[in-house]
Design a protein around this motif. Structure first.
Motif, PDB file in Angstrom:
ATOM      1  N   ARG A 291      52.001  23.968  45.977  1.00 15.65           N
ATOM      2  CA  ARG A 291      51.544  25.909  46.604  1.00 15.65           C
ATOM      3  C   ARG A 291      50.068  26.169  46.386  1.00 15.65           C
ATOM      4  NH1 ARG A 291      56.641  27.446  46.891  1.00 15.65           N
ATOM      5  NH2 ARG A 291      55.045  29.402  46.299  1.00 15.65           N
ATOM      6  N   GLY A 292      49.190  25.788  46.018  1.00 14.08           N
ATOM      7  CA  GLY A 292      47.854  26.183  46.302  1.00 14.08           C
ATOM      8  C   GLY A 292      47.421  26.223  47.728  1.00 14.08           C
ATOM      9  N   LEU A 293      48.244  25.035  48.531  1.00 13.24           N
ATOM     10  CA  LEU A 293      47.345  25.396  50.123  1.00 13.24           C
ATOM     11  C   LEU A 293      49.007  25.830  50.594  1.00 13.24           C
ATOM     12  CD1 LEU A 293      46.790  21.123  50.812  1.00 13.24           C
ATOM     13  CD2 LEU A 293      45.219  23.067  50.361  1.00 13.24           C
ATOM     14  N   LYS A 294      50.049  26.246  50.057  1.00 17.44           N
ATOM     15  CA  LYS A 294      50.564  27.198  51.190  1.00 17.44           C
ATOM     16  C   LYS A 294      49.837  28.317  50.614  1.00 17.44           C
ATOM     17  CE  LYS A 294      55.620  28.746  50.739  1.00 17.44           C
ATOM     18  NZ  LYS A 294      55.523  30.632  50.580  1.00 17.44           N
ATOM     19  N   ILE A 295      49.604  29.174  49.842  1.00 20.69           N
ATOM     20  CA  ILE A 295      49.312  29.812  49.680  1.00 20.69           C
ATOM     21  C   ILE A 295      47.765  30.115  50.230  1.00 20.69           C
ATOM     22  CG2 ILE A 295      47.521  31.428  48.212  1.00 20.69           C
ATOM     23  CD1 ILE A 295      49.435  30.297  45.739  1.00 20.69           C
ATOM     24  N   LEU A 307      39.254  30.301  50.687  1.00 16.74           N
ATOM     25  CA  LEU A 307      38.201  30.140  49.164  1.00 16.74           C
ATOM     26  C   LEU A 307      39.567  29.805  48.510  1.00 16.74           C
ATOM     27  CD1 LEU A 307      37.178  31.205  47.103  1.00 16.74           C
ATOM     28  CD2 LEU A 307      38.165  33.196  46.823  1.00 16.74           C
ATOM     29  N   ALA A 308      41.026  30.015  48.689  1.00 16.65           N
ATOM     30  CA  ALA A 308      42.417  29.390  47.439  1.00 16.65           C
ATOM     31  C   ALA A 308      42.249  27.841  47.550  1.00 16.65           C
ATOM     32  CB  ALA A 308      43.504  30.014  48.304  1.00 16.65           C
ATOM     33  N   ALA A 309      42.094  27.551  49.519  1.00 20.08           N
ATOM     34  CA  ALA A 309      41.970  26.076  49.802  1.00 20.08           C
ATOM     35  C   ALA A 309      40.599  25.642  49.466  1.00 20.08           C
ATOM     36  CB  ALA A 309      41.189  26.211  51.243  1.00 20.08           C
ATOM     37  N   GLY A 310      39.418  25.756  48.884  1.00 16.99           N
ATOM     38  CA  GLY A 310      38.742  25.059  48.127  1.00 16.99           C
ATOM     39  C   GLY A 310      38.787  24.843  46.166  1.00 16.99           C
ATOM     40  N   ILE A 311      39.303  26.030  46.027  1.00 13.41           N
ATOM     41  CA  ILE A 311      39.456  25.859  44.693  1.00 13.41           C
ATOM     42  C   ILE A 311      40.990  25.368  44.275  1.00 13.41           C
ATOM     43  CG2 ILE A 311      40.702  27.242  42.689  1.00 13.41           C
ATOM     44  CD1 ILE A 311      39.399  29.362  43.786  1.00 13.41           C
ATOM     45  N   ASN A 359      45.881  35.559  42.804  1.00  7.29           N
ATOM     46  CA  ASN A 359      45.140  37.323  43.274  1.00  7.29           C
ATOM     47  C   ASN A 359      45.584  36.949  44.795  1.00  7.29           C
ATOM     48  OD1 ASN A 359      43.256  39.244  44.033  1.00  7.29           O
ATOM     49  ND2 ASN A 359      44.806  40.052  42.810  1.00  7.29           N
ATOM     50  N   ILE A 360      44.925  36.053  45.438  1.00 10.78           N
ATOM     51  CA  ILE A 360      45.430  35.598  46.891  1.00 10.78           C
ATOM     52  C   ILE A 360      46.495  35.871  47.109  1.00 10.78           C
ATOM     53  CG2 ILE A 360      44.581  34.182  48.565  1.00 10.78           C
ATOM     54  CD1 ILE A 360      42.333  33.674  46.910  1.00 10.78           C
ATOM     55  N   SER A 361      47.410  35.290  45.927  1.00  7.47           N
ATOM     56  CA  SER A 361      48.509  34.652  46.506  1.00  7.47           C
ATOM     57  C   SER A 361      49.710  36.054  46.752  1.00  7.47           C
ATOM     58  CB  SER A 361      49.926  33.962  45.511  1.00  7.47           C
ATOM     59  OG  SER A 361      49.852  34.962  43.918  1.00  7.47           O
ATOM     60  N   ARG A 362      48.612  37.558  45.716  1.00 12.98           N
ATOM     61  CA  ARG A 362      50.100  38.827  46.190  1.00 12.98           C
ATOM     62  C   ARG A 362      49.660  39.777  47.282  1.00 12.98           C
ATOM     63  NH1 ARG A 362      48.265  41.583  40.531  1.00 12.98           N
ATOM     64  NH2 ARG A 362      50.569  42.860  41.012  1.00 12.98           N
ATOM     65  N   PHE A 363      48.601  38.886  48.219  1.00  9.40           N
ATOM     66  CA  PHE A 363      48.338  39.678  49.421  1.00  9.40           C
ATOM     67  C   PHE A 363      48.822  38.228  50.743  1.00  9.40           C
ATOM     68  CE2 PHE A 363      45.716  41.191  46.314  1.00  9.40           C
ATOM     69  CZ  PHE A 363      46.263  42.679  46.692  1.00  9.40           C
ATOM     70  N   THR A 364      49.470  37.938  50.886  1.00  2.00           N
ATOM     71  CA  THR A 364      50.144  36.547  51.233  1.00  2.00           C
ATOM     72  C   THR A 364      51.207  37.174  51.960  1.00  2.00           C
ATOM     73  OG1 THR A 364      51.543  35.205  50.320  1.00  2.00           O
ATOM     74  CG2 THR A 364      48.887  34.708  50.549  1.00  2.00           C
ATOM     75  N   ASN A 365      51.583  36.443  53.501  1.00  2.00           N
ATOM     76  CA  ASN A 365      52.899  36.808  54.117  1.00  2.00           C
ATOM     77  C   ASN A 365      53.747  35.755  53.481  1.00  2.00           C
ATOM     78  OD1 ASN A 365      51.147  37.883  56.499  1.00  2.00           O
ATOM     79  ND2 ASN A 365      50.743  36.098  57.300  1.00  2.00           N
ATOM     80  N   PRO A 366      54.932  36.583  53.498  1.00  2.00           N
ATOM     81  CA  PRO A 366      56.502  36.370  52.994  1.00  2.00           C
ATOM     82  C   PRO A 366      56.214  34.881  52.839  1.00  2.00           C
ATOM     83  CG  PRO A 366      56.553  38.269  53.442  1.00  2.00           C
ATOM     84  CD  PRO A 366      55.422  37.969  54.195  1.00  2.00           C
ATOM     85  N   ARG A 367      56.374  34.878  55.066  1.00  2.00           N
ATOM     86  CA  ARG A 367      56.518  33.597  55.439  1.00  2.00           C
ATOM     87  C   ARG A 367      55.472  32.701  55.783  1.00  2.00           C
ATOM     88  NH1 ARG A 367      61.984  32.053  54.830  1.00  2.00           N
ATOM     89  NH2 ARG A 367      63.868  33.411  54.331  1.00  2.00           N
TER      90      ARG A 367
END
Length: 367
Positions: A291-295, A307-311, A359-367
């Motif tokens: 899920r983290g890498l998908k985000i 940032l998401a990839a690093g965390i 929070n980043i996941s709230r601004f991602t593309n749906p797919r």
């Protein structure tokens, strides 16, 4: 195109809550005997971990609703603060020494580990810088060198504590971020080789690290000394079998396995919940990585993606290192298992990081 704000990633949120609940249960189960002996209260560590978990959840929810773009203005001050604290903890009388390591600052009501804060601060700093570099990341001097210098200073200060495990997690996380940012494979290969040499030197130049490395190779050579941790850990895992001895039924927690509620809590988990229970925890971490890498992949913003990839990578590397130590797959290092091990500062900053990813996941593309 401006993306419509979406709900946070529910699967990641649920996975983290499940890991956190497992951690609270296992902290109580693993520590109840030792805390009764030392403090006369079998809930001593559990109550503190529960308090840190509630504080961490509050911080996670706050960061989940705090726009990650607003972090950019604070990156400079918090990185400087982190380096100051890393230096201050080394001052005699300020840093608290435990088991030969000076990693904590005693604030009276709590102990604070600056290294946990610095890991998250550097991930934000590197993500912000790499996002601005763009294609210039392929140039070693202009693209990589500034971040390698900052990483080396932070790792050097952490090694002075000494804490080789955390330094390795930090360097490994930044290495993955450099790869994700598009650094040249030749540069990364050279850095990887240099990193292996540096780790080898760090082990060879410290007698206690060399003894741990030799114990990793031949733990049976000193079963009551340097090989004791790993032998007792393997006893715990082996005793659990397929289904485990039952929750609360561990024998190794009766002062046989040191650090059974912190660095070696996964061994107690395997003993009580068996191979199936330990495998479910591994699957939860795999779900977390997915899920983290998908985000990270679906974020259109380079800063958010890195940032998401690093965390995600930092938490995953730490979990992998801890499980490797417990199963005898690498020498003993003092790295806790994220979400599971007892430790307030580690849990707090881990959950803050999760809040940022949500929070980043709230601004991602749906797919």
């Amino acid at each position: 195109m401006r993306l419509k704000k979406r709900p946070p990633d529910f699967v990641l949120f649920l996975t983290v809550l499940m890991l956190l609940c497992v951690g609270l249960v296992m902290v109580f189960s693993a520590s109840q005997y030792v805390t009764m002996v030392r403090y006369g209260d079998s809930f001593y560590f559990f109550k503190r971990q529960l308090l840190w978990a509630l504080l961490g959840l509050g911080a996670m929810v706050f960061m989940m609703n705090f726009n990650y773009n607003n972090l950019k203005r604070w990156i400079g001050p918090i990185v400087v603060t982190g380096f100051v604290l890393l230096t201050v903890v080394l001052i005699p009388g300020v840093g608290t020494e435990t088991n030969g390591s000076q990693r904590w600052i005693d604030l009276g009501f709590m102990s604070f580990s600056p290294a946990e804060m610095v890991k998250l601060c550097l991930i934000m700093f590197v993500a912000f810088g790499l996002a601005k570099k763009g294609e210039r990341i392929r140039d070693f001097k202009e693209g990589l060198l500034p971040y390698l210098v900052v990483m080396a200073i932070a790792a050097g200060l952490i090694l002075k504590q000494p804490d080789l495990g955390t330094a390795m997690v930090l360097c490994g996380t930044i290495f993955i971020m450099l790869f994700a940012a598009g650094a040249r494979l030749f540069h990364l290969g050279a850095l990887g080789g240099a990193g292996v040499v540096m780790v080898g030197l760090a082990i060879a130049l410290e007698p206690y690290r060399m003894s741990r490395f030799l114990a990793f190779l031949h733990p049976e050579a000193d079963p009551q000394g340097t090989g004791y941790h790993i032998i007792q850990s393997l006893y715990a895992l082996g005793s659990g079998g397929l289904f485990g001895m039952g929750l609360g039924q561990s024998k190794q927690k009766f002062l046989y396995l040191p650090e059974n509620h912190t660095d070696f809590i996964f061994a107690i988990t395997g003993e009580e919940l068996g191979f199936i229970g330990a495998s479910l925890i591994v699957l939860l971490f795999i779900m977390f990585v997915w899920r983290g890498l998908k985000i990270a992949v679906t974020s259109p913003d380079p800063f958010a993606s890195l940032l998401a990839a690093g965390i995600t990578s930092g938490i995953s590397l730490q979990a992998l290192m801890n499980m490797s130590v417990v199963t005898g797959s690498m020498p003993v290092t003092g790295v806790p298992l994220p979400f599971i091990s007892y430790g307030g500062t580690s849990l707090l900053f881990t959950l803050i990081g999760i809040g940022i990813v949500l929070n980043i996941s709230r601004f991602t593309n749906p797919r």
